[in-house]
Scaffold this motif. Structure first.
Motif, PDB file in Angstrom:
ATOM      1  N   ARG A 134      12.031   3.824  -9.067  1.00  0.00           N
ATOM      2  CA  ARG A 134      12.347   5.149  -8.527  1.00  0.00           C
ATOM      3  C   ARG A 134      11.337   5.579  -7.472  1.00  0.00           C
ATOM      4  NH1 ARG A 134      15.907   8.195 -11.427  1.00  0.00           N
ATOM      5  NH2 ARG A 134      14.982  10.087 -10.562  1.00  0.00           N
ATOM      6  N   THR A 135      10.117   5.057  -7.565  1.00  0.00           N
ATOM      7  CA  THR A 135       9.047   5.484  -6.665  1.00  0.00           C
ATOM      8  C   THR A 135       8.379   4.257  -6.051  1.00  0.00           C
ATOM      9  OG1 THR A 135       8.619   7.427  -8.022  1.00  0.00           O
ATOM     10  CG2 THR A 135       6.909   6.789  -6.439  1.00  0.00           C
ATOM     11  N   VAL A 136       8.105   4.344  -4.763  1.00  0.00           N
ATOM     12  CA  VAL A 136       7.377   3.306  -4.033  1.00  0.00           C
ATOM     13  C   VAL A 136       6.252   3.984  -3.269  1.00  0.00           C
ATOM     14  CG1 VAL A 136       7.489   1.461  -2.319  1.00  0.00           C
ATOM     15  CG2 VAL A 136       9.469   1.926  -3.770  1.00  0.00           C
ATOM     16  N   ARG A 137       5.064   3.424  -3.389  1.00  0.00           N
ATOM     17  CA  ARG A 137       3.913   3.962  -2.653  1.00  0.00           C
ATOM     18  C   ARG A 137       3.460   2.919  -1.631  1.00  0.00           C
ATOM     19  NH1 ARG A 137       0.267   7.974  -3.423  1.00  0.00           N
ATOM     20  NH2 ARG A 137       1.116   8.411  -5.511  1.00  0.00           N
ATOM     21  N   ILE A 138       3.450   3.329  -0.366  1.00  0.00           N
ATOM     22  CA  ILE A 138       3.001   2.462   0.742  1.00  0.00           C
ATOM     23  C   ILE A 138       1.638   2.967   1.188  1.00  0.00           C
ATOM     24  CG2 ILE A 138       3.499   1.601   3.057  1.00  0.00           C
ATOM     25  CD1 ILE A 138       6.449   2.208   2.528  1.00  0.00           C
ATOM     26  N   THR A 139       0.651   2.110   1.126  1.00  0.00           N
ATOM     27  CA  THR A 139      -0.708   2.462   1.548  1.00  0.00           C
ATOM     28  C   THR A 139      -1.067   1.629   2.775  1.00  0.00           C
ATOM     29  OG1 THR A 139      -1.337   2.927  -0.743  1.00  0.00           O
ATOM     30  CG2 THR A 139      -3.119   2.614   0.856  1.00  0.00           C
ATOM     31  N   LEU A 140      -1.464   2.330   3.817  1.00  0.00           N
ATOM     32  CA  LEU A 140      -1.864   1.688   5.070  1.00  0.00           C
ATOM     33  C   LEU A 140      -3.325   2.018   5.323  1.00  0.00           C
ATOM     34  CD1 LEU A 140      -0.895   0.064   7.538  1.00  0.00           C
ATOM     35  CD2 LEU A 140      -0.245   2.226   8.609  1.00  0.00           C
ATOM     36  N   ASP A 141      -4.192   1.013   5.202  1.00  0.00           N
ATOM     37  CA  ASP A 141      -5.635   1.217   5.316  1.00  0.00           C
ATOM     38  C   ASP A 141      -6.143   0.532   6.570  1.00  0.00           C
ATOM     39  OD1 ASP A 141      -8.317   1.703   4.912  1.00  0.00           O
ATOM     40  OD2 ASP A 141      -8.570   0.082   3.441  1.00  0.00           O
ATOM     41  N   TRP A 142      -6.620   1.347   7.524  1.00  0.00           N
ATOM     42  CA  TRP A 142      -7.165   0.820   8.776  1.00  0.00           C
ATOM     43  C   TRP A 142      -8.665   0.609   8.602  1.00  0.00           C
ATOM     44  CZ3 TRP A 142      -3.963  -0.472  12.741  1.00  0.00           C
ATOM     45  CH2 TRP A 142      -2.673   0.044  12.697  1.00  0.00           C
ATOM     46  N   GLY A 143      -9.089  -0.648   8.515  1.00  0.00           N
ATOM     47  CA  GLY A 143     -10.502  -0.962   8.414  1.00  0.00           C
ATOM     48  C   GLY A 143     -11.096  -1.290   9.775  1.00  0.00           C
ATOM     49  N   THR A 144     -12.353  -1.679   9.751  1.00  0.00           N
ATOM     50  CA  THR A 144     -13.016  -2.028  11.020  1.00  0.00           C
ATOM     51  C   THR A 144     -12.623  -3.405  11.512  1.00  0.00           C
ATOM     52  OG1 THR A 144     -14.918  -2.863   9.777  1.00  0.00           O
ATOM     53  CG2 THR A 144     -14.989  -0.554  10.492  1.00  0.00           C
ATOM     54  N   ASP A 145     -12.206  -4.283  10.599  1.00  0.00           N
ATOM     55  CA  ASP A 145     -11.874  -5.648  10.993  1.00  0.00           C
ATOM     56  C   ASP A 145     -10.449  -6.051  10.655  1.00  0.00           C
ATOM     57  OD1 ASP A 145     -12.234  -5.524   8.290  1.00  0.00           O
ATOM     58  OD2 ASP A 145     -13.200  -7.482   8.118  1.00  0.00           O
ATOM     59  N   ALA A 146      -9.750  -5.239   9.865  1.00  0.00           N
ATOM     60  CA  ALA A 146      -8.401  -5.621   9.454  1.00  0.00           C
ATOM     61  C   ALA A 146      -7.638  -4.389   9.020  1.00  0.00           C
ATOM     62  CB  ALA A 146      -8.450  -6.643   8.304  1.00  0.00           C
ATOM     63  N   VAL A 147      -6.321  -4.524   9.053  1.00  0.00           N
ATOM     64  CA  VAL A 147      -5.447  -3.493   8.508  1.00  0.00           C
ATOM     65  C   VAL A 147      -4.889  -4.037   7.197  1.00  0.00           C
ATOM     66  CG1 VAL A 147      -3.489  -4.342   9.883  1.00  0.00           C
ATOM     67  CG2 VAL A 147      -3.404  -2.059   8.899  1.00  0.00           C
ATOM     68  N   ARG A 148      -4.926  -3.205   6.163  1.00  0.00           N
ATOM     69  CA  ARG A 148      -4.498  -3.633   4.832  1.00  0.00           C
ATOM     70  C   ARG A 148      -3.274  -2.838   4.413  1.00  0.00           C
ATOM     71  NH1 ARG A 148      -9.881  -4.257   5.219  1.00  0.00           N
ATOM     72  NH2 ARG A 148     -10.823  -6.141   4.292  1.00  0.00           N
ATOM     73  N   LEU A 149      -2.307  -3.552   3.882  1.00  0.00           N
ATOM     74  CA  LEU A 149      -1.062  -2.953   3.420  1.00  0.00           C
ATOM     75  C   LEU A 149      -0.954  -3.132   1.913  1.00  0.00           C
ATOM     76  CD1 LEU A 149       1.295  -4.471   6.137  1.00  0.00           C
ATOM     77  CD2 LEU A 149       0.504  -2.111   6.046  1.00  0.00           C
ATOM     78  N   ARG A 150      -0.444  -2.090   1.275  1.00  0.00           N
ATOM     79  CA  ARG A 150      -0.247  -2.155  -0.180  1.00  0.00           C
ATOM     80  C   ARG A 150       1.055  -1.443  -0.504  1.00  0.00           C
ATOM     81  NH1 ARG A 150      -1.600   0.458  -5.055  1.00  0.00           N
ATOM     82  NH2 ARG A 150      -2.462  -0.955  -6.648  1.00  0.00           N
ATOM     83  N   ILE A 151       1.983  -2.191  -1.068  1.00  0.00           N
ATOM     84  CA  ILE A 151       3.274  -1.628  -1.432  1.00  0.00           C
ATOM     85  C   ILE A 151       3.438  -1.809  -2.939  1.00  0.00           C
ATOM     86  CG2 ILE A 151       5.759  -1.693  -1.075  1.00  0.00           C
ATOM     87  CD1 ILE A 151       3.542  -3.396   1.456  1.00  0.00           C
ATOM     88  N   ALA A 152       3.466  -0.706  -3.678  1.00  0.00           N
ATOM     89  CA  ALA A 152       3.550  -0.744  -5.143  1.00  0.00           C
ATOM     90  C   ALA A 152       4.733   0.097  -5.597  1.00  0.00           C
ATOM     91  CB  ALA A 152       2.253  -0.227  -5.765  1.00  0.00           C
ATOM     92  N   ASP A 153       5.440  -0.385  -6.600  1.00  0.00           N
ATOM     93  CA  ASP A 153       6.565   0.361  -7.152  1.00  0.00           C
ATOM     94  C   ASP A 153       6.387   0.519  -8.651  1.00  0.00           C
ATOM     95  OD1 ASP A 153       8.081  -1.798  -8.709  1.00  0.00           O
ATOM     96  OD2 ASP A 153       7.971  -2.741  -6.731  1.00  0.00           O
ATOM     97  N   ASP A 154       7.221   1.355  -9.256  1.00  0.00           N
ATOM     98  CA  ASP A 154       7.145   1.599 -10.697  1.00  0.00           C
ATOM     99  C   ASP A 154       8.322   0.966 -11.423  1.00  0.00           C
ATOM    100  OD1 ASP A 154       9.185   3.162  -9.767  1.00  0.00           O
ATOM    101  OD2 ASP A 154       8.500   5.026 -10.716  1.00  0.00           O
TER     102      ASP A 154
END
Length: 451
Positions: free
Chosen positions: A330-350
């Motif tokens: 029912r829920t999806v959380r998309i996290t977009l983390d802009w670092g100094t050397d890379a961009v990190r993606l995190r997609i988590a659902d329940d």
């Protein structure tokens, strides 16, 4: 060593035909010279017959000069050794030995050619030294000239051998370069086909999944028998969502398959934006399918090279497709983390997560290949608190570069692509759907795979 002889039709003669022609020409020259010399020197008939037999043997052996170069050189040398003391006509049979000696060196038998030349010179020199004074046939000057002549024959044959070997090496290098170029072309074509197949998989899989869920949700609501006005509104909402999703799918397919355009077809004039700049639209389409999509952005966004930007977008898109088709979430959380050397993606659902012990599907393998192609990495596993978790890291600099990639001016800020995002580091308020999200049974759970 084949001579550049050509047939009357203009083509090059075969090696055996060329050898026959050479042997015939040498025999003709020696025979004519011998017949002319016979007018000025007489000898017994037996010696004349033996001389002609030796001429035929020496010149005929030249036909086999490239098959057995050393043996032919020995035969012609022995024929000369017997012929010249025996015959009073002194025909130019030495030409046969000279050609055989040259062929021996040109065929790579350099040591044998040097040995034959040395034996010839020593034999002639010893024979002349043993002659009584005043009876020598060759003086010292002629001996020196003979030595130079023999050395020249061996040296020229050696040079010809080196030249042929060099030309062969150049030819082999050219063939190797051509094969390498063809292999690279095939590899490039294969990689391009894989890229197109991956893009089509992501676009079609995502869009068809959303359309399936949107139409399934509308049928679910209509199946409850609502009032006519509510039913019409539900159908209209579902059709509009299907229309928007199919329109986006057609646009992305047109851009992906543009490389297959014929040479005479016009280039599309409308730009095809893609990448994290469309993350908001991607989340909105997922919400229309009944998912509660939340987007978190942290760090300072920077422009990404278009291929990396597209890879990040496709990873999020494929993750949402898997959630829609398989997770029952029912829920999806998309996290977009802009670092100094890379961009990190995190997609988590329940949702329910992937069955244990089942291999990962082609979608996750495709996402991992995208990440590795740019020096990044991707992991996909069941979450610690349930659901499914996809984590990806994409470097801001491509392998072999030292500075972050740049994009065209005016590129939308990927960190603020979602209209619902107020500021980096904050989470927009979740959108509560009016109907429950489709369950696994609604999307044919019997064919469910681990994404």
């Amino acid at each position: 060593m084949p001579l550049p002889l050509r047939s009357p039709g203009g083509g090059r003669l075969s090696p055996r035909a060329a050898d026959a022609v050479v042997a015939g020409v040498v025999l003709l020259v020696v025979a004519v010279w011998t017949l002319v010399s016979a007018r000025y020197a007489s000898e017994p008939a037996v010696r004349t017959v033996l001389g002609w037999v030796l001429i035929l043997i020496g010149c005929g052996a030249l036909y086999f000069r490239r098959l057995h170069p050393v043996a032919v050189s020995v035969v012609t040398l022995l024929a000369c050794v017997v012929y010249y003391p025996l015959s009073a006509q002194d025909g130019p049979l030495m030409i046969a030995f000279a050609l055989a000696l040259y062929t021996t060196a040109a065929e790579g038998r350099f040591a044998a050619a040097v040995a034959l030349a040395a034996v010839t010179l020593l034999a002639v020199g010893l024979g002349e030294i043993r002659q009584r004074p005043g009876h020598r046939q060759i003086d010292d000057t002629s001996l020196v000239m003979l030595a130079g002549w023999l050395i020249s024959l061996v040296a020229v044959g050696r040079a010809q051998r080196t030249r042929i070997a060099y030309l062969h090496e150049v030819e082999q290098r050219a063939l190797a370069a051509e094969r390498e170029q063809e292999a690279r072309a095939r590899q490039s074509a294969t990689e391009e086909r894989l890229r197109i197949a991956r893009e089509v998989h992501d676009v079609v899989g995502h869009s068809i999944s959303l359309i399936n869920v949107q139409s399934g949700a509308a049928l679910h609501r209509l199946g409850k028998g609502p009032a006519p006005e509510a039913g019409l509104a539900t159908a209209t909402e579902a059709l509009e969502a299907v229309k928007a999703t199919s329109k986006d799918a057609l646009r992305e397919l047109r851009a992906t398959l543009g490389v297959l355009r014929g040479a005479d077809e016009p280039t599309p004039t409308a730009p095809s934006a893609s990448g994290l700049a469309l993350l908001g639209d991607l989340a909105a389409r997922a919400r229309s399918a009944g998912l509660d999509v939340r987007t978190d952005v942290t760090g300072t966004p920077v422009p990404l090279p278009p291929p990396v930007d597209l890879a990040a977008y496709r990873i999020v898109q494929e993750s949402l497709t898997n959630v829609t088709r398989h997770a029952g979430a029912r829920t999806v959380r998309i996290t977009l983390d802009w670092g100094t050397d890379a961009v990190r993606l995190r997609i988590a659902d329940d949702g329910e997560g992937a069955p244990e012990g089942r291999p990962l599907g082609s979608g996750i393998r495709g996402m991992a290949e995208r990440a590795r192609a740019f020096g990044g990495e991707l992991t996909a596993r069941n979450g610690d608190d349930g659901g499914f978790l996809v984590s990806a890291r994409l470097p801001l600099t491509r392998p072999g570069t030292t500075e972050p990639g740049t994009s065209e001016p005016g590129t939308a800020d990927p960190g603020t692509a979602d209209p619902g995002t107020a500021a980096p580091g904050t989470t927009h308020s979740p959108f509560k759907p009016t109907t429950p999200a489709p369950t696994a049974s609604d999307s044919d759970a019997s064919e469910r795979d681990p994404r």
